[in-house]
Design a protein around this motif. Structure first.
Motif, PDB file in Angstrom:
ATOM      1  N   PHE A 141       0.766  -1.173   0.031  1.00 42.52           N
ATOM      2  CA  PHE A 141       0.259  -0.007  -0.008  1.00 42.52           C
ATOM      3  C   PHE A 141       0.966   1.093  -0.108  1.00 42.52           C
ATOM      4  CE2 PHE A 141      -1.735  -3.622   2.077  1.00 42.52           C
ATOM      5  CZ  PHE A 141      -2.991  -3.497   1.663  1.00 42.52           C
ATOM      6  N   LYS A 142       0.793   2.121  -1.094  1.00 45.76           N
ATOM      7  CA  LYS A 142       1.689   3.317  -1.031  1.00 45.76           C
ATOM      8  C   LYS A 142       0.718   4.407  -1.473  1.00 45.76           C
ATOM      9  CE  LYS A 142       6.035   4.469  -3.097  1.00 45.76           C
ATOM     10  NZ  LYS A 142       7.164   4.031  -4.049  1.00 45.76           N
ATOM     11  N   PHE A 143       1.062   5.720  -0.826  1.00 48.32           N
ATOM     12  CA  PHE A 143       0.397   6.796  -0.928  1.00 48.32           C
ATOM     13  C   PHE A 143       1.154   7.658  -1.818  1.00 48.32           C
ATOM     14  CE2 PHE A 143      -0.811   4.612   2.934  1.00 48.32           C
ATOM     15  CZ  PHE A 143      -2.419   4.857   2.899  1.00 48.32           C
ATOM     16  N   PHE A 144       0.366   8.786  -2.379  1.00 45.50           N
ATOM     17  CA  PHE A 144       0.505   9.644  -3.363  1.00 45.50           C
ATOM     18  C   PHE A 144       0.146  10.924  -3.018  1.00 45.50           C
ATOM     19  CE2 PHE A 144       1.494   5.739  -5.348  1.00 45.50           C
ATOM     20  CZ  PHE A 144       3.132   5.649  -5.653  1.00 45.50           C
ATOM     21  N   ASN A 145       0.515  12.050  -3.630  1.00 44.95           N
ATOM     22  CA  ASN A 145      -0.145  13.423  -3.511  1.00 44.95           C
ATOM     23  C   ASN A 145      -0.885  13.559  -5.023  1.00 44.95           C
ATOM     24  OD1 ASN A 145       0.928  14.684  -1.073  1.00 44.95           O
ATOM     25  ND2 ASN A 145       3.030  14.502  -1.892  1.00 44.95           N
ATOM     26  N   SER A 146      -0.492  12.859  -5.755  1.00 42.86           N
ATOM     27  CA  SER A 146      -0.987  12.706  -7.248  1.00 42.86           C
ATOM     28  C   SER A 146      -0.689  11.619  -7.946  1.00 42.86           C
ATOM     29  CB  SER A 146      -0.827  14.136  -8.062  1.00 42.86           C
ATOM     30  OG  SER A 146       0.640  14.119  -8.452  1.00 42.86           O
ATOM     31  N   LEU A 147      -1.799  11.105  -8.975  1.00 47.51           N
ATOM     32  CA  LEU A 147      -1.257  10.060  -9.751  1.00 47.51           C
ATOM     33  C   LEU A 147      -0.619  10.491 -10.769  1.00 47.51           C
ATOM     34  CD1 LEU A 147      -4.775   8.036  -9.249  1.00 47.51           C
ATOM     35  CD2 LEU A 147      -2.754   7.784  -8.185  1.00 47.51           C
ATOM     36  N   TYR A 148       0.377  11.022 -10.921  1.00 50.50           N
ATOM     37  CA  TYR A 148       1.347  11.598 -11.828  1.00 50.50           C
ATOM     38  C   TYR A 148       1.559  10.713 -12.938  1.00 50.50           C
ATOM     39  CZ  TYR A 148       5.182   9.594  -9.462  1.00 50.50           C
ATOM     40  OH  TYR A 148       6.233   8.789  -9.044  1.00 50.50           O
ATOM     41  N   PHE A 149       1.785   9.524 -12.649  1.00 49.17           N
ATOM     42  CA  PHE A 149       2.165   8.459 -13.688  1.00 49.17           C
ATOM     43  C   PHE A 149       1.296   8.145 -14.604  1.00 49.17           C
ATOM     44  CE2 PHE A 149       1.503   7.041  -9.154  1.00 49.17           C
ATOM     45  CZ  PHE A 149       0.368   6.204  -9.562  1.00 49.17           C
ATOM     46  N   LEU A 150      -0.131   8.367 -14.182  1.00 47.75           N
ATOM     47  CA  LEU A 150      -1.156   7.998 -15.064  1.00 47.75           C
ATOM     48  C   LEU A 150      -1.159   9.018 -16.113  1.00 47.75           C
ATOM     49  CD1 LEU A 150      -4.250   7.387 -12.754  1.00 47.75           C
ATOM     50  CD2 LEU A 150      -2.874   5.898 -14.131  1.00 47.75           C
ATOM     51  N   THR A 151      -0.403  10.153 -16.265  1.00 51.59           N
ATOM     52  CA  THR A 151      -0.535  11.249 -17.415  1.00 51.59           C
ATOM     53  C   THR A 151       0.217  10.881 -18.632  1.00 51.59           C
ATOM     54  OG1 THR A 151       1.231  12.433 -16.219  1.00 51.59           O
ATOM     55  CG2 THR A 151      -0.842  13.113 -15.895  1.00 51.59           C
ATOM     56  N   SER A 152       1.265  10.038 -18.235  1.00 50.60           N
ATOM     57  CA  SER A 152       2.012   9.330 -19.408  1.00 50.60           C
ATOM     58  C   SER A 152       2.031   7.823 -19.560  1.00 50.60           C
ATOM     59  CB  SER A 152       3.809   9.680 -18.870  1.00 50.60           C
ATOM     60  OG  SER A 152       3.968   9.081 -17.916  1.00 50.60           O
ATOM     61  N   PHE A 153       0.804   7.391 -18.890  1.00 49.68           N
ATOM     62  CA  PHE A 153       0.435   6.218 -19.139  1.00 49.68           C
ATOM     63  C   PHE A 153       1.834   5.250 -18.507  1.00 49.68           C
ATOM     64  CE2 PHE A 153      -1.842   8.343 -22.248  1.00 49.68           C
ATOM     65  CZ  PHE A 153      -3.039   7.901 -21.959  1.00 49.68           C
ATOM     66  N   ASN A 154       2.357   5.524 -17.583  1.00 47.72           N
ATOM     67  CA  ASN A 154       3.370   4.858 -16.827  1.00 47.72           C
ATOM     68  C   ASN A 154       2.960   3.901 -15.704  1.00 47.72           C
ATOM     69  OD1 ASN A 154       5.598   5.304 -18.754  1.00 47.72           O
ATOM     70  ND2 ASN A 154       5.919   7.296 -17.863  1.00 47.72           N
ATOM     71  N   PRO A 155       3.462   2.903 -15.477  1.00 46.92           N
ATOM     72  CA  PRO A 155       2.969   2.576 -13.956  1.00 46.92           C
ATOM     73  C   PRO A 155       3.595   3.376 -12.846  1.00 46.92           C
ATOM     74  CG  PRO A 155       4.591   1.156 -14.925  1.00 46.92           C
ATOM     75  CD  PRO A 155       4.344   2.342 -15.739  1.00 46.92           C
ATOM     76  N   PRO A 156       3.060   2.887 -11.615  1.00 43.02           N
ATOM     77  CA  PRO A 156       3.611   3.661 -10.400  1.00 43.02           C
ATOM     78  C   PRO A 156       5.217   3.020 -10.134  1.00 43.02           C
ATOM     79  CG  PRO A 156       1.618   2.601  -9.761  1.00 43.02           C
ATOM     80  CD  PRO A 156       1.827   2.244 -11.345  1.00 43.02           C
ATOM     81  N   PRO A 157       5.947   3.944  -9.585  1.00 41.33           N
ATOM     82  CA  PRO A 157       7.326   3.567  -9.619  1.00 41.33           C
ATOM     83  C   PRO A 157       7.541   2.232  -8.740  1.00 41.33           C
ATOM     84  CG  PRO A 157       6.782   5.305  -8.120  1.00 41.33           C
ATOM     85  CD  PRO A 157       5.458   5.190  -8.949  1.00 41.33           C
ATOM     86  N   ILE A 158       8.549   1.420  -9.379  1.00 40.33           N
ATOM     87  CA  ILE A 158       8.947   0.303  -8.599  1.00 40.33           C
ATOM     88  C   ILE A 158      10.294   0.558  -8.052  1.00 40.33           C
ATOM     89  CG2 ILE A 158       9.360  -2.259  -9.067  1.00 40.33           C
ATOM     90  CD1 ILE A 158       6.682  -1.223  -9.732  1.00 40.33           C
ATOM     91  N   ASP A 159      10.079   1.186  -6.965  1.00 38.45           N
ATOM     92  CA  ASP A 159      11.539   1.509  -6.166  1.00 38.45           C
ATOM     93  C   ASP A 159      11.615   0.954  -4.983  1.00 38.45           C
ATOM     94  OD1 ASP A 159       9.381   2.407  -4.681  1.00 38.45           O
ATOM     95  OD2 ASP A 159       9.744   4.684  -4.931  1.00 38.45           O
ATOM     96  N   ASN A 160      11.148  -0.206  -4.757  1.00 42.71           N
ATOM     97  CA  ASN A 160      11.424  -1.032  -3.715  1.00 42.71           C
ATOM     98  C   ASN A 160      10.912  -0.543  -2.131  1.00 42.71           C
ATOM     99  OD1 ASN A 160      12.277  -3.182  -4.993  1.00 42.71           O
ATOM    100  ND2 ASN A 160      14.416  -2.310  -5.049  1.00 42.71           N
ATOM    101  N   TYR A 161       9.943   0.141  -2.253  1.00 41.86           N
ATOM    102  CA  TYR A 161       9.388   1.024  -0.962  1.00 41.86           C
ATOM    103  C   TYR A 161       7.722   1.072  -0.979  1.00 41.86           C
ATOM    104  CZ  TYR A 161       8.081   4.550   2.199  1.00 41.86           C
ATOM    105  OH  TYR A 161       7.573   5.098   3.356  1.00 41.86           O
ATOM    106  N   ALA A 162       7.082   0.775  -0.081  1.00 48.37           N
ATOM    107  CA  ALA A 162       5.562   1.086   0.366  1.00 48.37           C
ATOM    108  C   ALA A 162       5.564   1.290   1.778  1.00 48.37           C
ATOM    109  CB  ALA A 162       4.886  -0.166  -0.044  1.00 48.37           C
ATOM    110  N   HIS A 163       4.555   2.282   1.825  1.00 48.30           N
ATOM    111  CA  HIS A 163       4.447   2.792   3.364  1.00 48.30           C
ATOM    112  C   HIS A 163       4.015   1.632   4.140  1.00 48.30           C
ATOM    113  CE1 HIS A 163       3.973   6.619   0.994  1.00 48.30           C
ATOM    114  NE2 HIS A 163       4.489   6.978   2.211  1.00 48.30           N
ATOM    115  N   VAL A 164       3.182   0.597   3.587  1.00 42.32           N
ATOM    116  CA  VAL A 164       2.707  -0.618   4.356  1.00 42.32           C
ATOM    117  C   VAL A 164       2.812  -1.721   3.293  1.00 42.32           C
ATOM    118  CG1 VAL A 164       0.952  -1.862   5.510  1.00 42.32           C
ATOM    119  CG2 VAL A 164       1.195   0.700   5.920  1.00 42.32           C
ATOM    120  N   ASN A 165       3.694  -2.774   3.912  1.00 42.45           N
ATOM    121  CA  ASN A 165       3.771  -3.797   2.742  1.00 42.45           C
ATOM    122  C   ASN A 165       3.996  -4.966   3.669  1.00 42.45           C
ATOM    123  OD1 ASN A 165       4.908  -4.600   0.271  1.00 42.45           O
ATOM    124  ND2 ASN A 165       6.434  -5.512   1.242  1.00 42.45           N
ATOM    125  N   SER A 166       3.308  -6.212   2.989  1.00 47.95           N
ATOM    126  CA  SER A 166       3.367  -7.469   3.480  1.00 47.95           C
ATOM    127  C   SER A 166       4.518  -8.327   3.039  1.00 47.95           C
ATOM    128  CB  SER A 166       1.969  -8.200   3.116  1.00 47.95           C
ATOM    129  OG  SER A 166       1.963  -9.706   3.606  1.00 47.95           O
TER     130      SER A 166
END
Length: 318
Positions: free
Chosen positions: A140-165
């Motif tokens: 589960f990851k939180f964002f201020n905006s869904l900026y990645f949708l504007t360029s049809f890119n997925p969310p960043p795969i940066d090995n980080y989530a605010h909550v992760n199982s």
């Protein structure tokens, strides 16, 4: 009079604080609310939810007869499962092997998070029957905006989530609670769900083919500043039965199936195998909610009671 006014004002503030704290900030958390004319099977059919990459799915009991294959509990292309809450849930692939990333879904919170406040995040998930591949990092990851949708890119795969199982979840029979907590460092407005870790950081099991994917059902998503609103597991927990909820036990079952809280009006049952074949049926004896399964082969079955209650049962006759 002034003293009574001050006391009443303080009580009102306290009451408003409690109500605010107990609010789930996720709109349509159990995916029950649908758009006016759903296309069938698209996560966008659930009001408020957004497709953030590829083609995450939406399952609803109302789709059982539309021929598109996204009903509940018969999910057709992915397996069968009852909703944890209500009659609907989402489905998404969280790990694609060897491709990355997989699917993501998002939602705008009903109000921004408050910086410095501790938030609790939880959801129930279950692995789909027809996807033996299992993985961890349901996040589960939180964002201020869904900026990645504007360029049809997925969310960043940066090995980080605010909550992760971190647990590798293999159970396809039960709903399991996952979640955790974090301190908000920004006034986040959006929640995105998926796997934000690359394959080198993700554990998988039973991913035999190439390509392959792990696929999970998702229900009752919660974000709140109150730990009582979002039940947080101390470890991966199996679905805890609610008071007066109808359920079967034991599961896996050996020899007999027992049903608890079954209404007295219940009359008939049918057991279907994974191919949809009627393998056993009968009627309940008064005050004896037991089904004999000694003659059935081992495997996963769908138990239907009066075509009203549906349960997925694993039979393991020794």
């Amino acid at each position: 009079m002034k003293k009574h006014f001050i006391i009443s004002f303080i009580l009102l503030l306290a009451f408003n604080y409690i109500i605010k704290a107990q609010t789930n900030l996720v709109p349509n958390p159990s995916f029950e609310d649908t758009i006016a004319n759903p296309s069938g099977g698209l996560i966008d059919d659930a009001n408020g939810w957004i497709n953030c990459n590829l083609s995450p799915d939406y399952y609803n009991a109302g789709f059982n007869s539309d021929g598109l294959g996204f009903g509940v509990p018969n999910c057709y292309y992915t397996g069968y499962q009852n909703a944890f809450d209500g009659n609907a849930f989402a489905g998404l692939g969280i790990t694609a092997v060897p491709e990355q990333p997989a699917e993501f879904i998002g939602v705008q919170l009903t109000q921004p998070l408050v910086i410095g406040t501790k938030y609790f995040v939880s959801a129930y998930i279950s692995r789909a029957d027809d996807y033996p591949c299992a993985s961890n990092n349901f996040g589960f990851k939180f964002f201020n905006s869904l900026y990645f949708l504007t360029s049809f890119n997925p969310p960043p795969i940066d090995n980080y989530a605010h909550v992760n199982s971190s647990a590798l979840i293999t159970d396809s029979l039960n709903w399991q609670l996952i979640g955790g907590s974090f301190i908000a460092d920004s006034a986040y407005r959006y929640l995105v769900i998926g796997n934000f870790y690359n394959l080198s950081q993700t554990n998988t099991l039973n991913c035999f083919s190439n390509p392959d994917a792990s696929y999970y059902y998702l229900d009752e998503v919660c974000v709140s500043s109150d730990s009582l609103t979002c039940q947080i597991p101390t470890a991966i927990q199996q679905l805890s039965k609610r008071k007066n909820e109808v359920y079967v036990y034991p599961n896996p079952a050996n020899g007999e199936i027992y049903l608890k809280n079954l209404p007295h009006s219940a009359e008939a049952y049918t057991l279907f195998n994974s191919l949809g074949v009627n393998c056993a049926n009968g009627r309940f004896n008064p005050n004896q909610n037991i089904i004999d399964i000694h003659s059935l082969l081992n495997g996963v079955y769908l138990l239907s009671i009066d075509q009203r209650y549906f349960f997925k049962v694993l039979i393991n006759n020794h």
